[in-house]
Design a protein around this motif. Sequence first.
Motif, short mmCIF file in Angstrom:
data_model
loop_
_atom_site.label_atom_id
_atom_site.label_comp_id
_atom_site.label_asym_id
_atom_site.label_seq_id
_atom_site.Cartn_x
_atom_site.Cartn_y
_atom_site.Cartn_z
N TRP A 113 8.26 0.56 -43.48
CA TRP A 113 9.37 -0.25 -42.96
C TRP A 113 9.82 -1.18 -44.05
N TYR A 114 11.15 -1.41 -44.11
CA TYR A 114 11.74 -2.22 -45.17
C TYR A 114 12.59 -3.33 -44.55
N THR A 115 12.52 -4.50 -45.17
CA THR A 115 13.37 -5.62 -44.78
C THR A 115 13.47 -6.58 -45.96
N ALA A 116 14.44 -7.46 -45.90
CA ALA A 116 14.62 -8.45 -46.98
C ALA A 116 15.29 -9.69 -46.41
N ASP A 117 15.18 -10.75 -47.15
CA ASP A 117 15.89 -12.00 -46.85
C ASP A 117 15.58 -12.57 -45.46
N SER A 175 7.84 -5.37 -32.85
CA SER A 175 8.36 -4.30 -31.98
C SER A 175 8.55 -2.97 -32.73
N LYS A 176 8.63 -3.01 -34.05
CA LYS A 176 8.89 -1.80 -34.85
C LYS A 176 7.68 -1.35 -35.66
N VAL A 177 7.06 -2.26 -36.35
CA VAL A 177 5.99 -1.93 -37.31
C VAL A 177 4.67 -1.77 -36.57
N GLY A 178 4.11 -0.57 -36.64
CA GLY A 178 2.84 -0.29 -35.96
C GLY A 178 1.64 -0.75 -36.77
N PRO A 179 0.46 -0.76 -36.14
CA PRO A 179 -0.74 -1.27 -36.80
C PRO A 179 -1.16 -0.46 -38.04
N GLN A 180 -0.76 0.80 -38.12
CA GLN A 180 -1.11 1.62 -39.28
C GLN A 180 0.04 1.73 -40.29
N ASP A 181 1.15 1.07 -40.02
CA ASP A 181 2.34 1.18 -40.86
C ASP A 181 2.28 0.26 -42.07
N THR A 182 3.23 0.48 -42.97
CA THR A 182 3.37 -0.33 -44.18
C THR A 182 4.68 -1.11 -44.10
N VAL A 231 22.26 -7.57 -42.40
CA VAL A 231 23.11 -6.39 -42.21
C VAL A 231 22.44 -5.30 -41.38
N TRP A 232 21.25 -5.59 -40.83
CA TRP A 232 20.55 -4.62 -40.01
C TRP A 232 20.16 -5.18 -38.64
N GLY A 233 20.85 -6.18 -38.15
CA GLY A 233 20.56 -6.71 -36.82
C GLY A 233 19.20 -7.38 -36.72
N VAL A 284 13.82 -1.57 -41.16
CA VAL A 284 14.38 -0.21 -41.08
C VAL A 284 13.49 0.78 -41.81
N THR A 285 13.65 2.04 -41.46
CA THR A 285 12.91 3.12 -42.11
C THR A 285 13.78 3.79 -43.17
#
Length: 187
Positions: free
Chosen positions: A4-8, A40-47, A153-155, A159-160
């Motif tokens: 998962w990616y996010t910024a700012d 709500s998006k990033v699961g326990p095994q996610d990055t 810009v992604w609400g 995002v994936t």
Amino acid sequence: MKHWYTADTHFGHDNIIKHCARPFESASHMDAVLLENLVSKVGPQDTLWIVGDFAFGPKAKDRKWLSNLFSRLPGAEKHLIVGNHDGEATQALPWTSVTHLTEVADGAGAPSVLCHYPMITWHKARKGALQLFGHVHDQWMGSRNAVNVGVDVWGYVPVTIRDIHQRAKTLPVNKHWDDVERNADFF
């Protein structure tokens, strides 16, 4: 496992609400919503990749506050791509990695290049590598091969790479692409 990616995110930063017309009553309200959206998006095994500007303002210098905030982030791995507002205290958190630029293999094709700042070209750009950036908030969505992954810009959700690729198809070609990549094979 997903990336998962996010910024700012600018956790703790009251002025970013006015500056970017964010729909929050206060920094604490914004922080709660951003954390809820991450969980709500990033699961326990996610990055989770924070592509810069994790937190800002007086709270971002408070190591106890930052530590508490960091402990609430979801995911098995948490990476920081350093942004202009990521000070010493933020960089000292127990991230899986802290870097200014990295490449992430996430699915088929060339790896994505992550840097807080939008770049004009990058490694494997001519081979389909996307550049993921932040820094410009709601001022620029990006181009067909360089996509803004910032919350503005992604609400306010992470995002994936699939989301990013879908958006990239809708963006214009960077008008300077031929200026820098025309003779790139010679370098």
